[in-house]
Design an enzyme around this catalytic site. Structure first.
Site, PDB file in Angstrom:
ATOM      1  N   ASP A  12       0.843  -1.213  -0.065  1.00  0.00           N
ATOM      2  CA  ASP A  12       0.058  -0.183  -0.064  1.00  0.00           C
ATOM      3  C   ASP A  12       0.839   1.224   0.051  1.00  0.00           C
ATOM      4  O   ASP A  12       0.972   2.070   1.039  1.00  0.00           O
ATOM      5  CB  ASP A  12      -0.924  -0.065   1.320  1.00  0.00           C
ATOM      6  CG  ASP A  12      -2.003  -1.024   0.880  1.00  0.00           C
ATOM      7  OD1 ASP A  12      -2.466  -1.415  -0.076  1.00  0.00           O
ATOM      8  OD2 ASP A  12      -2.562  -1.753   2.025  1.00  0.00           O
ATOM      9  N   LYS A  34       0.201  -8.182  -2.537  1.00  0.00           N
ATOM     10  CA  LYS A  34      -0.749  -7.583  -2.812  1.00  0.00           C
ATOM     11  C   LYS A  34      -0.702  -6.146  -3.590  1.00  0.00           C
ATOM     12  O   LYS A  34      -0.177  -5.234  -2.949  1.00  0.00           O
ATOM     13  CB  LYS A  34      -1.850  -7.451  -1.341  1.00  0.00           C
ATOM     14  CG  LYS A  34      -3.126  -7.005  -1.867  1.00  0.00           C
ATOM     15  CD  LYS A  34      -4.156  -7.093  -0.788  1.00  0.00           C
ATOM     16  CE  LYS A  34      -4.168  -5.897   0.309  1.00  0.00           C
ATOM     17  NZ  LYS A  34      -4.643  -4.796  -0.450  1.00  0.00           N
ATOM     18  N   LYS A  63     -10.984  -5.029  -5.963  1.00  0.00           N
ATOM     19  CA  LYS A  63     -12.337  -5.218  -5.459  1.00  0.00           C
ATOM     20  C   LYS A  63     -13.460  -4.897  -6.515  1.00  0.00           C
ATOM     21  O   LYS A  63     -14.322  -3.851  -6.267  1.00  0.00           O
ATOM     22  CB  LYS A  63     -12.537  -4.482  -4.140  1.00  0.00           C
ATOM     23  CG  LYS A  63     -11.663  -4.952  -2.959  1.00  0.00           C
ATOM     24  CD  LYS A  63     -12.065  -4.119  -1.698  1.00  0.00           C
ATOM     25  CE  LYS A  63     -11.150  -4.211  -0.787  1.00  0.00           C
ATOM     26  NZ  LYS A  63      -9.622  -3.988  -1.053  1.00  0.00           N
ATOM     27  N   HIS A  65     -16.545  -4.194  -8.596  1.00  0.00           N
ATOM     28  CA  HIS A  65     -17.910  -4.123  -8.210  1.00  0.00           C
ATOM     29  C   HIS A  65     -18.675  -3.242  -9.235  1.00  0.00           C
ATOM     30  O   HIS A  65     -18.661  -1.975  -9.085  1.00  0.00           O
ATOM     31  CB  HIS A  65     -18.040  -3.430  -6.761  1.00  0.00           C
ATOM     32  CG  HIS A  65     -19.488  -3.555  -6.149  1.00  0.00           C
ATOM     33  ND1 HIS A  65     -19.808  -3.007  -4.818  1.00  0.00           N
ATOM     34  CD2 HIS A  65     -20.827  -3.732  -6.452  1.00  0.00           C
ATOM     35  CE1 HIS A  65     -21.048  -3.235  -4.576  1.00  0.00           C
ATOM     36  NE2 HIS A  65     -21.730  -3.739  -5.817  1.00  0.00           N
ATOM     37  N   ASP A  66     -19.324  -3.860 -10.201  1.00  0.00           N
ATOM     38  CA  ASP A  66     -20.094  -3.082 -11.149  1.00  0.00           C
ATOM     39  C   ASP A  66     -20.839  -3.932 -11.801  1.00  0.00           C
ATOM     40  O   ASP A  66     -21.420  -5.072 -11.264  1.00  0.00           O
ATOM     41  CB  ASP A  66     -18.765  -2.687 -12.256  1.00  0.00           C
ATOM     42  CG  ASP A  66     -19.151  -1.121 -12.997  1.00  0.00           C
ATOM     43  OD1 ASP A  66     -20.404  -1.209 -13.409  1.00  0.00           O
ATOM     44  OD2 ASP A  66     -18.410  -0.353 -13.166  1.00  0.00           O
ATOM     45  N   THR A 125     -13.177  -5.370   6.617  1.00  0.00           N
ATOM     46  CA  THR A 125     -12.742  -5.446   7.882  1.00  0.00           C
ATOM     47  C   THR A 125     -12.852  -4.118   8.545  1.00  0.00           C
ATOM     48  O   THR A 125     -12.963  -4.297   9.866  1.00  0.00           O
ATOM     49  CB  THR A 125     -11.336  -6.179   7.755  1.00  0.00           C
ATOM     50  OG1 THR A 125     -10.720  -5.570   6.866  1.00  0.00           O
ATOM     51  CG2 THR A 125     -11.286  -7.586   7.832  1.00  0.00           C
ATOM     52  N   ARG A 187      -3.490  -7.793  12.927  1.00  0.00           N
ATOM     53  CA  ARG A 187      -2.753  -7.243  14.029  1.00  0.00           C
ATOM     54  C   ARG A 187      -2.066  -7.688  15.181  1.00  0.00           C
ATOM     55  O   ARG A 187      -2.788  -8.172  15.816  1.00  0.00           O
ATOM     56  CB  ARG A 187      -3.651  -6.000  14.571  1.00  0.00           C
ATOM     57  CG  ARG A 187      -4.405  -4.922  13.745  1.00  0.00           C
ATOM     58  CD  ARG A 187      -3.141  -3.958  13.194  1.00  0.00           C
ATOM     59  NE  ARG A 187      -3.738  -2.990  12.081  1.00  0.00           N
ATOM     60  CZ  ARG A 187      -3.871  -3.008  11.024  1.00  0.00           C
ATOM     61  NH1 ARG A 187      -3.793  -4.283  10.332  1.00  0.00           N
ATOM     62  NH2 ARG A 187      -4.406  -2.087  10.417  1.00  0.00           N
ATOM     63  N   GLN A 196      -9.028  -0.346  10.936  1.00  0.00           N
ATOM     64  CA  GLN A 196      -9.533  -1.580  10.900  1.00  0.00           C
ATOM     65  C   GLN A 196     -10.750  -1.770  12.261  1.00  0.00           C
ATOM     66  O   GLN A 196     -10.116  -1.347  13.370  1.00  0.00           O
ATOM     67  CB  GLN A 196      -8.672  -2.653  10.952  1.00  0.00           C
ATOM     68  CG  GLN A 196      -7.760  -2.768   9.773  1.00  0.00           C
ATOM     69  CD  GLN A 196      -8.491  -3.142   8.375  1.00  0.00           C
ATOM     70  OE1 GLN A 196      -9.497  -3.168   8.437  1.00  0.00           O
ATOM     71  NE2 GLN A 196      -7.671  -3.595   7.461  1.00  0.00           N
TER      72      GLN A 196
HETATM   73  O1  C5P Z   1      -2.649  -2.071   6.652  1.00  0.00           O
HETATM   74  P1  C5P Z   1      -3.577  -3.262   6.817  1.00  0.00           P
HETATM   75  O2  C5P Z   1      -2.723  -4.348   7.269  1.00  0.00           O
HETATM   76  O3  C5P Z   1      -4.726  -2.771   7.578  1.00  0.00           O
HETATM   77  O4  C5P Z   1      -3.897  -3.389   5.382  1.00  0.00           O
HETATM   78  C1  C5P Z   1      -4.945  -4.273   4.910  1.00  0.00           C
HETATM   79  C2  C5P Z   1      -5.034  -4.329   3.498  1.00  0.00           C
HETATM   80  O5  C5P Z   1      -6.071  -5.221   3.193  1.00  0.00           O
HETATM   81  C3  C5P Z   1      -5.343  -3.116   2.919  1.00  0.00           C
HETATM   82  O6  C5P Z   1      -4.744  -3.143   1.643  1.00  0.00           O
HETATM   83  C4  C5P Z   1      -6.813  -3.260   2.510  1.00  0.00           C
HETATM   84  O7  C5P Z   1      -7.147  -2.566   1.316  1.00  0.00           O
HETATM   85  C5  C5P Z   1      -6.984  -4.656   2.164  1.00  0.00           C
HETATM   86  N1  C5P Z   1      -8.319  -5.351   2.487  1.00  0.00           N
HETATM   87  C6  C5P Z   1      -9.162  -5.196   3.839  1.00  0.00           C
HETATM   88  N2  C5P Z   1     -10.150  -5.400   4.036  1.00  0.00           N
HETATM   89  C7  C5P Z   1     -10.800  -6.274   3.080  1.00  0.00           C
HETATM   90  C8  C5P Z   1     -10.413  -6.465   2.023  1.00  0.00           C
HETATM   91  C9  C5P Z   1      -8.874  -6.035   1.514  1.00  0.00           C
HETATM   92  O8  C5P Z   1      -8.503  -4.297   4.651  1.00  0.00           O
HETATM   93  N3  C5P Z   1     -12.077  -6.800   3.288  1.00  0.00           N
END
Ligand code: C5P
Length: 239
Positions: A12, A34, A63, A65-66, A125, A187, A196
């Site tokens: 990211d 990712k 993701k 969605h369309d 999440t 985490r 989150q």
């Molecule tokens: O920094 P962190 O570990 O929170 O990043 C989680 C990653 O997972 C982010 O890139 C976020 O876009 C992705 N993600 C998410 N929840 C989802 C799908 C993807 O947090 N349901």
């Protein structure tokens, strides 16, 4: 340290050069990287090509969605990039998911491309029970809603879902053993939750049945990312 093929590192970041630096630094330890909305918007397919050149796999987290036709075309484009996995939103509906899956399977057969895994986001999440009810207008519980969307994804022929660790066991029992569960919102005990809401430690997520865990900030924002990968890997191995 051995390569961890269940820990997906979320790239990211906003610059191609920085993403390349991260891939080059962590590819001895990480198998799947990712690529999400921010990085793909700035860097496009070139970052996917770089990861492949390093012998690693890509989870393209856009993701989709369309309408069914648009998602199906986007899925075919993702398959032609050679990604290992990409995702759609389950809330786009059964027809959208099924059409995307069927069209991708057909194109892959015709063009002799490895078929990517297609998974569906159930509920992000970062969404809490309260937001689900008050903003999305969904009156049943988070667990019921996630189970419903996971069942719909299975019915559409998808390979699995993205779900929080808190719903992983429920998805596993509802959708069976072969169904992939990819869990973000991870985490370690010392990390802040950031945005989150439904978080879990790496060990607990694996224990609950996640096949892959996704981690971004808890690794990349740490002073010693390699140390975090090492600790997380040993936690996952002992789960
Ligand atoms: O920094 P962190 O570990 O929170 O990043 C989680 C990653 O997972 C982010 O890139 C976020 O876009 C992705 N993600 C998410 N929840 C989802 C799908 C993807 O947090 N349901």
């Amino acid at each position: 340290m051995e390569k961890n093929n269940k820990l997906i590192l979320a790239l990211d970041v906003a610059e191609y050069d920085y993403a390349v630096e991260l891939v080059d630094r962590f590819e001895p330890y990480i198998d799947v990287f990712k690529v999400g909305l921010e990085l793909f918007t700035v860097a496009g397919p070139s970052i996917v090509e770089h990861i492949h050149k390093k012998g690693c796999r890509v989870f393209l987290d856009l993701k989709f969605h369309d309408i069914p036709n648009t998602v199906s075309k986007a899925g075919i484009a993702a398959a032609r990039l050679g990604v290992f996995m990409f995702n759609v939103h389950a809330s786009g509906g059964l027809d959208m998911m099924k059409r995307c899956r069927d069209d991708v399977v057909n194109v892959c057969l015709k063009e002799n491309i490895d078929r990517p895994r297609i998974i569906a986001v159930t509920v992000l999440t970062s969404i809490s029970q309260q937001v689900l009810r008050d903003e999305a207008g969904i009156q049943h519980s988070m667990k019921t809603h996630v189970r419903h969307l996971a069942g719909l994804s299975l019915k559409a022929g998808l390979d699995g879902v993205v779900a929080s660790g808190q719903e992983a066991a429920l998805v596993r029992s509802h959708c069976g053993r072969g169904f992939l569960i990819v869990t973000p919102g991870i985490r370690p005990s010392w990390s802040p939750a950031d945005d989150q809401m439904r978080t879990m430690t790496p060990r607990d997520a694996i224990r609950e049945g996640a096949d892959f865990i996704v981690m971004g900030r808890a690794i990349l924002n740490h002073d010693n990312p390699l140390k975090v990968i090492e600790i997380v890997s040993s936690e996952m191995n002992s789960a």
